[in-house]
Design a protein around this motif. Sequence first.
Motif, PDB file in Angstrom:
ATOM      1  N   ARG A 129      40.465  43.268  43.333  1.00  0.00           N
ATOM      2  CA  ARG A 129      41.204  42.347  42.469  1.00  0.00           C
ATOM      3  C   ARG A 129      40.908  40.918  42.890  1.00  0.00           C
ATOM      4  NH1 ARG A 129      45.137  45.400  44.164  1.00  0.00           N
ATOM      5  NH2 ARG A 129      45.793  47.151  42.891  1.00  0.00           N
ATOM      6  N   ARG A 134      38.149  42.440  38.043  1.00  0.00           N
ATOM      7  CA  ARG A 134      39.195  43.448  38.194  1.00  0.00           C
ATOM      8  C   ARG A 134      38.521  44.802  38.032  1.00  0.00           C
ATOM      9  NH1 ARG A 134      44.515  41.220  37.729  1.00  0.00           N
ATOM     10  NH2 ARG A 134      44.196  39.114  38.465  1.00  0.00           N
ATOM     11  N   VAL A 176      41.586  44.996  31.782  1.00  0.00           N
ATOM     12  CA  VAL A 176      42.144  43.635  31.852  1.00  0.00           C
ATOM     13  C   VAL A 176      41.145  42.608  32.375  1.00  0.00           C
ATOM     14  CG1 VAL A 176      44.555  44.307  32.106  1.00  0.00           C
ATOM     15  CG2 VAL A 176      43.088  44.194  34.124  1.00  0.00           C
ATOM     16  N   LYS A 210      44.184  38.767  33.426  1.00  0.00           N
ATOM     17  CA  LYS A 210      45.631  38.686  33.670  1.00  0.00           C
ATOM     18  C   LYS A 210      46.276  40.001  33.246  1.00  0.00           C
ATOM     19  CE  LYS A 210      45.793  33.706  33.124  1.00  0.00           C
ATOM     20  NZ  LYS A 210      46.202  32.596  32.269  1.00  0.00           N
ATOM     21  N   GLU A 211      47.588  39.989  33.239  1.00  0.00           N
ATOM     22  CA  GLU A 211      48.338  41.204  32.959  1.00  0.00           C
ATOM     23  C   GLU A 211      48.158  41.670  31.512  1.00  0.00           C
ATOM     24  OE1 GLU A 211      52.964  42.687  33.601  1.00  0.00           O
ATOM     25  OE2 GLU A 211      52.440  40.571  33.759  1.00  0.00           O
ATOM     26  N   LEU A 212      48.114  40.722  30.604  1.00  0.00           N
ATOM     27  CA  LEU A 212      47.997  41.051  29.178  1.00  0.00           C
ATOM     28  C   LEU A 212      46.572  40.831  28.688  1.00  0.00           C
ATOM     29  CD1 LEU A 212      51.246  39.353  27.803  1.00  0.00           C
ATOM     30  CD2 LEU A 212      50.921  41.744  28.474  1.00  0.00           C
ATOM     31  N   CYS A 213      46.181  41.628  27.685  1.00  0.00           N
ATOM     32  CA  CYS A 213      44.877  41.447  27.047  1.00  0.00           C
ATOM     33  C   CYS A 213      45.117  40.768  25.688  1.00  0.00           C
ATOM     34  CB  CYS A 213      44.205  42.796  26.807  1.00  0.00           C
ATOM     35  SG  CYS A 213      44.000  43.772  28.290  1.00  0.00           S
ATOM     36  N   ARG A 265      49.825  44.601  25.760  1.00  0.00           N
ATOM     37  CA  ARG A 265      50.124  45.070  27.132  1.00  0.00           C
ATOM     38  C   ARG A 265      49.491  46.444  27.310  1.00  0.00           C
ATOM     39  NH1 ARG A 265      53.355  43.836  31.133  1.00  0.00           N
ATOM     40  NH2 ARG A 265      54.428  42.216  29.934  1.00  0.00           N
ATOM     41  N   ARG A 269      49.143  51.680  33.968  1.00  0.00           N
ATOM     42  CA  ARG A 269      49.529  50.839  35.113  1.00  0.00           C
ATOM     43  C   ARG A 269      48.442  50.994  36.161  1.00  0.00           C
ATOM     44  NH1 ARG A 269      55.927  51.216  36.241  1.00  0.00           N
ATOM     45  NH2 ARG A 269      56.622  50.254  34.318  1.00  0.00           N
ATOM     46  N   ASP A 271      47.800  49.914  39.041  1.00  0.00           N
ATOM     47  CA  ASP A 271      48.117  50.129  40.464  1.00  0.00           C
ATOM     48  C   ASP A 271      48.491  51.572  40.772  1.00  0.00           C
ATOM     49  OD1 ASP A 271      47.667  47.513  40.917  1.00  0.00           O
ATOM     50  OD2 ASP A 271      49.774  46.905  40.816  1.00  0.00           O
TER      51      ASP A 271
END
Lengths: 315, 165
Positions: A129, A134, A176, A210-213, A265, A269, A271
């Motif tokens: 990361r 990513r 992402v 980032k978290e969102l695409c 979103r 997940r 992780d």
Amino acid sequence: MRKSETSSLHILLFATALFLLSLALSTASARNPSLAQSGMLVFEELFFPLRQGATNGFQSISRVWHGYIALREDAAKAKRLEREKRQWEARFRDLQTIAQENRELRSLLDMKQRQSLQGIVSSVIGFERSAWLRSINIDKGRRDGVEVGDAVVAHGAVLGQVMSTALRSSKVLLLVDAGSGIAARVENTTPLGEQEPRSGPRGVVAGRGKELCTLQYVAATETVSAGDRVVTSGLDGIFPRGIEIGRVEKAEKEESALFYSIFVRPSVRFDEVTDVLVLRAAFVDDVPAEAVSSPKKTLSHQASSSSTIQQGQGR
Amino acid sequence: MKQVVRYFIILFLCTLLVLVCERVVASSFLPGYLVPQLLSMLMVYISFHESGQRGLLSAFLIGLIGDFASAILLGPLAIAGIFVFLIIHILRQHVFAASGMVAAFAVFFSSMLVQIIAGVVRFSFVDLPWLFGGEMLVQALVSAILAPLVFSLFRAAFREHTERR
């Protein structure tokens, strides 16, 4: 006769007398036991409270001592139980991990069977990361049939694409990542009375690091709203159609703009992923012909890879 | 005369105390073979520090009081006391009685002697099982180990009444 000899003689005579007296006492007490016992009775009566006190005292000390020993044993037992508890907790955690893996593998297997996909089940062996990348590493590589550009799914949803392969491992570019792009389609939320979700507009889901695409190239004339499901359209020739990518988090359009500004979103997940399914190119037969023949975009991180999506095919 | 009477009163009380310690207190929490033979120690102490007929009579009385407390037979311990006194009376000219080592050796052998003599006498008059065994030896050893300490207590009790060598 000298004085010392006289004294010794006196002692000897006295000793003999006492000896004879002792024998007489022995004989008398042997014949009459009560004579010997009388002394004992006095002795016992006199010292009974003391004997009782000594016995009670000793018993009290003994009880305290045994209590102390019992406490020590309990402490040792508590330590042993604590150790066993830690072992069982570790075992429980292991089992939870195994159960989680099992669920994921079942999910992958289920997806494989449902969509009749050719795939390779693989485990995640590392994450990367950085600000510009990513990705994850998986434990299957060229030797296992993994090729650059293969689609990777997990938890029944899109995870990313294989960006490089080694003999026994591969690197997967996550959805992402800023260099990622996947042909997608919006499934509008089912209105009341309709059985199936309506097939909505097409676009390209692009990562932002980032978290969102973002879902790009969706015309402002279409109807997209938050909560809509975003799935693969299959037009990129990489992912089979209908695999979930995520949900629309926010959909905005400006008056003069041609396209929506849509944030998605991802469903996965990243992780929590431990096992993934690498999809082989065999499904390409199912992909519509126009998608196969359309122009392709190459991933920015992997200039030579086959991460191909359609540019401008959103509609 | 008054001093003699006082001496025998102290001896009597001391013997009673020794009996209580040996047969009441120590016996309550120690196994028989670990109970020190305090009565034998007192006999040895008196034999070392009292000469003549007074010493002999003291040893005899100590044994006799012990016999009364035992309730089996009158005489065995009294006879043992006579023998212990006579032997120590012969040896006391050649040893340093205040030495702890001498006390320990004297108590060890006297303890054995007392048990043997008392055993023989009891065995002669009463049909009692009597065995000369390891327990007797252990008891004599325990007594010998404690002898220097116990002798210092006796010394304090008889400070004014026993002869100094």
